[in-house]
Structure formats: structure tokens, C-alpha cells
Scaffold this motif. Structure first.
Motif, PDB file in Angstrom:
ATOM      1  N   GLY A  23       0.818  -1.214   0.000  1.00  0.00           N
ATOM      2  CA  GLY A  23       0.000   0.000   0.000  1.00  0.00           C
ATOM      3  C   GLY A  23       0.842   1.249   0.000  1.00  0.00           C
ATOM      4  N   VAL A  24       0.227   2.361   0.393  1.00  0.00           N
ATOM      5  CA  VAL A  24       0.896   3.655   0.402  1.00  0.00           C
ATOM      6  C   VAL A  24       1.715   3.808   1.686  1.00  0.00           C
ATOM      7  CG1 VAL A  24       0.536   6.156   0.277  1.00  0.00           C
ATOM      8  CG2 VAL A  24      -1.022   4.600  -0.911  1.00  0.00           C
ATOM      9  N   VAL A  25       2.848   4.478   1.580  1.00  0.00           N
ATOM     10  CA  VAL A  25       3.681   4.737   2.757  1.00  0.00           C
ATOM     11  C   VAL A  25       2.844   5.423   3.834  1.00  0.00           C
ATOM     12  CG1 VAL A  25       5.595   6.138   3.617  1.00  0.00           C
ATOM     13  CG2 VAL A  25       5.842   4.871   1.475  1.00  0.00           C
ATOM     14  N   ALA A  26       2.894   4.888   5.054  1.00  0.00           N
ATOM     15  CA  ALA A  26       2.111   5.457   6.145  1.00  0.00           C
ATOM     16  C   ALA A  26       2.943   6.389   7.019  1.00  0.00           C
ATOM     17  CB  ALA A  26       1.518   4.343   7.006  1.00  0.00           C
ATOM     18  N   ASP A  27       4.258   6.183   7.055  1.00  0.00           N
ATOM     19  CA  ASP A  27       5.138   7.028   7.857  1.00  0.00           C
ATOM     20  C   ASP A  27       6.323   7.436   6.993  1.00  0.00           C
ATOM     21  OD1 ASP A  27       6.648   8.332   9.725  1.00  0.00           O
ATOM     22  OD2 ASP A  27       7.191   6.536  10.872  1.00  0.00           O
ATOM     23  N   ALA A  28       6.278   8.649   6.471  1.00  0.00           N
ATOM     24  CA  ALA A  28       7.341   9.123   5.588  1.00  0.00           C
ATOM     25  C   ALA A  28       8.553   9.630   6.364  1.00  0.00           C
ATOM     26  CB  ALA A  28       6.809  10.222   4.677  1.00  0.00           C
ATOM     27  N   ASN A  29       8.441   9.768   7.675  1.00  0.00           N
ATOM     28  CA  ASN A  29       9.554  10.284   8.472  1.00  0.00           C
ATOM     29  C   ASN A  29      10.776   9.373   8.411  1.00  0.00           C
ATOM     30  OD1 ASN A  29       8.218  12.598   9.360  1.00  0.00           O
ATOM     31  ND2 ASN A  29       7.306  11.542  11.110  1.00  0.00           N
ATOM     32  N   ARG A  30      10.560   8.104   8.146  1.00  0.00           N
ATOM     33  CA  ARG A  30      11.673   7.155   8.080  1.00  0.00           C
ATOM     34  C   ARG A  30      12.607   7.468   6.920  1.00  0.00           C
ATOM     35  NH1 ARG A  30       8.758   1.575   6.238  1.00  0.00           N
ATOM     36  NH2 ARG A  30      10.909   0.834   6.318  1.00  0.00           N
ATOM     37  N   TYR A  31      12.144   8.296   5.987  1.00  0.00           N
ATOM     38  CA  TYR A  31      12.955   8.660   4.827  1.00  0.00           C
ATOM     39  C   TYR A  31      13.471  10.098   4.929  1.00  0.00           C
ATOM     40  CZ  TYR A  31      10.488   4.558   3.070  1.00  0.00           C
ATOM     41  OH  TYR A  31       9.966   3.289   2.925  1.00  0.00           O
ATOM     42  N   ALA A  32      13.627  10.586   6.162  1.00  0.00           N
ATOM     43  CA  ALA A  32      14.053  11.976   6.384  1.00  0.00           C
ATOM     44  C   ALA A  32      15.425  12.253   5.773  1.00  0.00           C
ATOM     45  CB  ALA A  32      14.062  12.286   7.873  1.00  0.00           C
TER      46      ALA A  32
ATOM     47  N   LEU B  23      20.728  13.283  -4.377  1.00  0.00           N
ATOM     48  CA  LEU B  23      19.979  12.071  -4.704  1.00  0.00           C
ATOM     49  C   LEU B  23      18.871  12.426  -5.684  1.00  0.00           C
ATOM     50  CD1 LEU B  23      19.833   9.045  -3.714  1.00  0.00           C
ATOM     51  CD2 LEU B  23      18.095   9.807  -2.078  1.00  0.00           C
ATOM     52  N   SER B  24      18.660  11.568  -6.669  1.00  0.00           N
ATOM     53  CA  SER B  24      17.545  11.759  -7.593  1.00  0.00           C
ATOM     54  C   SER B  24      16.331  11.003  -7.084  1.00  0.00           C
ATOM     55  CB  SER B  24      17.913  11.254  -8.988  1.00  0.00           C
ATOM     56  OG  SER B  24      18.014   9.833  -8.995  1.00  0.00           O
TER      57      SER B  24
ATOM     58  N   ALA C 255      16.820  10.771   3.194  1.00  0.00           N
ATOM     59  CA  ALA C 255      16.656  10.832   1.743  1.00  0.00           C
ATOM     60  C   ALA C 255      16.015  12.154   1.333  1.00  0.00           C
ATOM     61  CB  ALA C 255      15.819   9.657   1.262  1.00  0.00           C
ATOM     62  N   ARG C 256      15.093  12.635   2.136  1.00  0.00           N
ATOM     63  CA  ARG C 256      14.447  13.922   1.839  1.00  0.00           C
ATOM     64  C   ARG C 256      15.474  15.034   1.790  1.00  0.00           C
ATOM     65  NH1 ARG C 256       9.863  16.751   5.781  1.00  0.00           N
ATOM     66  NH2 ARG C 256       9.522  18.645   4.524  1.00  0.00           N
ATOM     67  N   ARG C 257      16.389  15.058   2.759  1.00  0.00           N
ATOM     68  CA  ARG C 257      17.428  16.091   2.771  1.00  0.00           C
ATOM     69  C   ARG C 257      18.340  15.956   1.553  1.00  0.00           C
ATOM     70  NH1 ARG C 257      16.908  15.244   8.456  1.00  0.00           N
ATOM     71  NH2 ARG C 257      18.332  13.454   8.392  1.00  0.00           N
ATOM     72  N   GLN C 258      18.632  14.728   1.154  1.00  0.00           N
ATOM     73  CA  GLN C 258      19.502  14.507  -0.008  1.00  0.00           C
ATOM     74  C   GLN C 258      18.800  14.879  -1.320  1.00  0.00           C
ATOM     75  OE1 GLN C 258      20.472  10.335   0.984  1.00  0.00           O
ATOM     76  NE2 GLN C 258      22.614  10.965   1.042  1.00  0.00           N
TER      77      GLN C 258
END
Length: 267
Positions: A121-130, A141-142, A132-135
Motif C-alpha cells: 500500500g501507500v507509505v504510512a510514515d514518511a519520516n523514516r525517509y528523512a 539524490l535523484s 533521503a528527503r534532505r539529499q
């Protein structure tokens, strides 16, 4: 055809006549994030910092210019194919693909909302990719590399086409912006953790318009126009289900004394 008149604040700089060689508009994507609340439909808005080169101090939806790497065809994809988006917005499949990818990337960078998922399904907690977000923000990062490394799939089915606005040829900084609409995924939270915004938050469209009318905020014409349209919907599902006729809108700028008037043909 009736016209809508929208006044920009005093001090806006533009050419009274069309520029002899107007810049080619840069492709851009904007995402209108919606959620349902007990008080009605709300939209996520951000007030851009005063130091920004474009739309400084304005209250806007998340979004930004297309990055060359957004066209990477290796992005895992679920939902309407690029050919369908090209038909909706007009243009080529590579540009349509890049626009959808830019919409997902910019939404994640600016609000922390990730329109992606897995087989479950859809990601429920996007904080785990913090990280990657900064990159992504720093361009280390692409989007394709991020999704591949995280085992995620871009969810184009979470987006709907909404509008197409092009900056007038009288301006020296121009964008060819396609507007998307999406609902905040369950479990995710939109934040204001971006250096491009001094404040962020959810508002009912009518309240955001009232703030602008009272001088508490400033809106770009496309933002004002879109908020006005959103007042017609009671729920996010209603907005997503709306039939949209996407036509490119190019406002006309007219100097009116000390003011700048934006004239928009009401389609």
C-alpha cells in the motif's frame, strides 16, 4: 467570455510591453494537498520566505521546477501511464513523466508527504525517509535513485490533473506549471520543514481567501483562483472526482496607476 480581475501588491516589476525575446517558461509542477476535517475541506499552504527569487512572501501550494533527472524512465510507476498524463495536460510523454515525478519529489521535499508505496500500500510514515528527503533537497539524490533504494513505487494513481498556468511573457522569470491535486495519505503528516517557507499549515479555502482579502497574506493569481474553485467542494473525494477541462491559462498584466492588475479569462 467574462474576465476576472486580480490585483497584485504595489511594487511588482514587469514590462509594460511584451519582451522582444521573452524567456521560454520552465516546466514546473504544483500539488494541491487536501484533507477532510470536522470543519470541512482543508488545503495545505506555505508562505514562502522573503528572500526567495520567485514569489517571495507569497502563500502557495508545494511545488517547483522540473529537474532534468525527473524524466528518468527507470522510476517504478503505478497508476495512469505517462501517455495519459500527456493527453490530460498536452505535450509529450517524456515531459508528462517528468512533471509527475517532479510533483511527487517536490511534495516530499517541501511538505514531507510521500506519494509512493510498496506492494502493501501507500507509505504510512514518511519520516523514516528523512535523510533521503534532505539529499533530494540538496540534489545529492535523484527521485529514481531514492525510490529504487527504498524499494518504493511512485503512485501516480494518487494524483489528479487540475490546471495549467503559464507565466505572462511580460515577466523575466517564467514557468509552465501543471497543477495536480492529491489527498493526504492516511498516517502521513504535512510539515513545514523546508527552508523555502517561513510558515506552513492547513486552512479551509475560504479562510485562506479571507486572509488574503484582509491583507494578512498575499496570493499568486493561480493560488487565489484555485482556492476559489476549491470552495465549491465539501470533501476531498468530491474534488478528486471533479471533471476538469485542462486549458493553458496565460494571465495578462496591466498597469493601473500604482497597481498591477492581472486579468484572467474565466474558462
Amino acid at each position: 467570455m467574462p474576465q476576472l480581475n486580480f490585483e497584485l501588491p504595489a511594487g511588482v516589476q514587469f514590462s509594460d510591453e511584451p519582451l522582444p525575446n521573452p524567456p521560454v517558461p520552465r516546466d514546473a509542477a504544483t500539488v494541491i494537498l487536501l484533507r477532510d476535517t470536522a470543519n470541512g475541506l482543508e488545503v495545505f499552504l506555505q508562505r514562502r520566505v522573503a528572500a526567495m527569487a520567485f514569489a517571495a512572501g507569497m502563500t502557495v501550494f508545494p511545488g517547483g521546477g522540473v529537474d532534468a533527472r525527473d524524466a528518468d524512465a527507470s522510476v517504478r510507476w503505478a497508476g495512469p501511464p505517462a501517455a495519459e498524463w500527456a493527453r490530460w495536460f498536452g505535450g509529450t510523454e517524456p515531459v508528462a513523466r517528468a512533471l509527475v515525478c517532479a510533483a511527487v519529489r517536490e511534495t516530499f521535499e517541501e511538505s514531507g508527504v510521500l506519494l509512493a508505496g510498496t506492494e502493501d500500500g501507500v507509505v504510512a510514515d514518511a519520516n523514516r525517509y528523512a535523510d533521503a528527503r534532505r539529499q533530494l533537497v540538496s540534489r545529492e539524490l535523484s527521485l529514481a535513485a531514492f525510490l529504487d533504494g527504498a524499494g518504493l513505487t511512485l503512485r501516480a494513481d494518487l494524483l489528479r490533473p487540475w490546471a495549467h498556468w503559464i507565466t505572462p511573457p511580460q515577466e523575466t522569470r517564467r514557468y509552465d506549471t501543471r497543477f495536480f491535486v492529491a489527498v493526504l495519505p492516511e498516517g502521513q503528516r504535512a510539515d513545514g520543514e523546508t527552508t523555502e517557507a517561513e510558515s506552513s499549515g492547513w486552512q479551509r479555502p475560504q479562510d485562506a481567501l479571507a486572509d488574503a482579502d484582509a491583507g494578512r497574506s498575499m496570493l499568486m493569481p493561480p493560488t487565489w483562483y484555485t482556492l476559489r474553485e476549491l470552495t465549491e467542494f465539501d470533501t476531498a473525494a468530491d474534488a478528486l472526482a471533479a471533471e476538469r477541462r485542462i486549458q493553458a491559462i496565460i494571465p495578462t498584466l496591466v498597469r493601473d496607476g500604482d497597481r498591477v492588475r492581472v486579468i484572467v479569462e474565466d474558462a
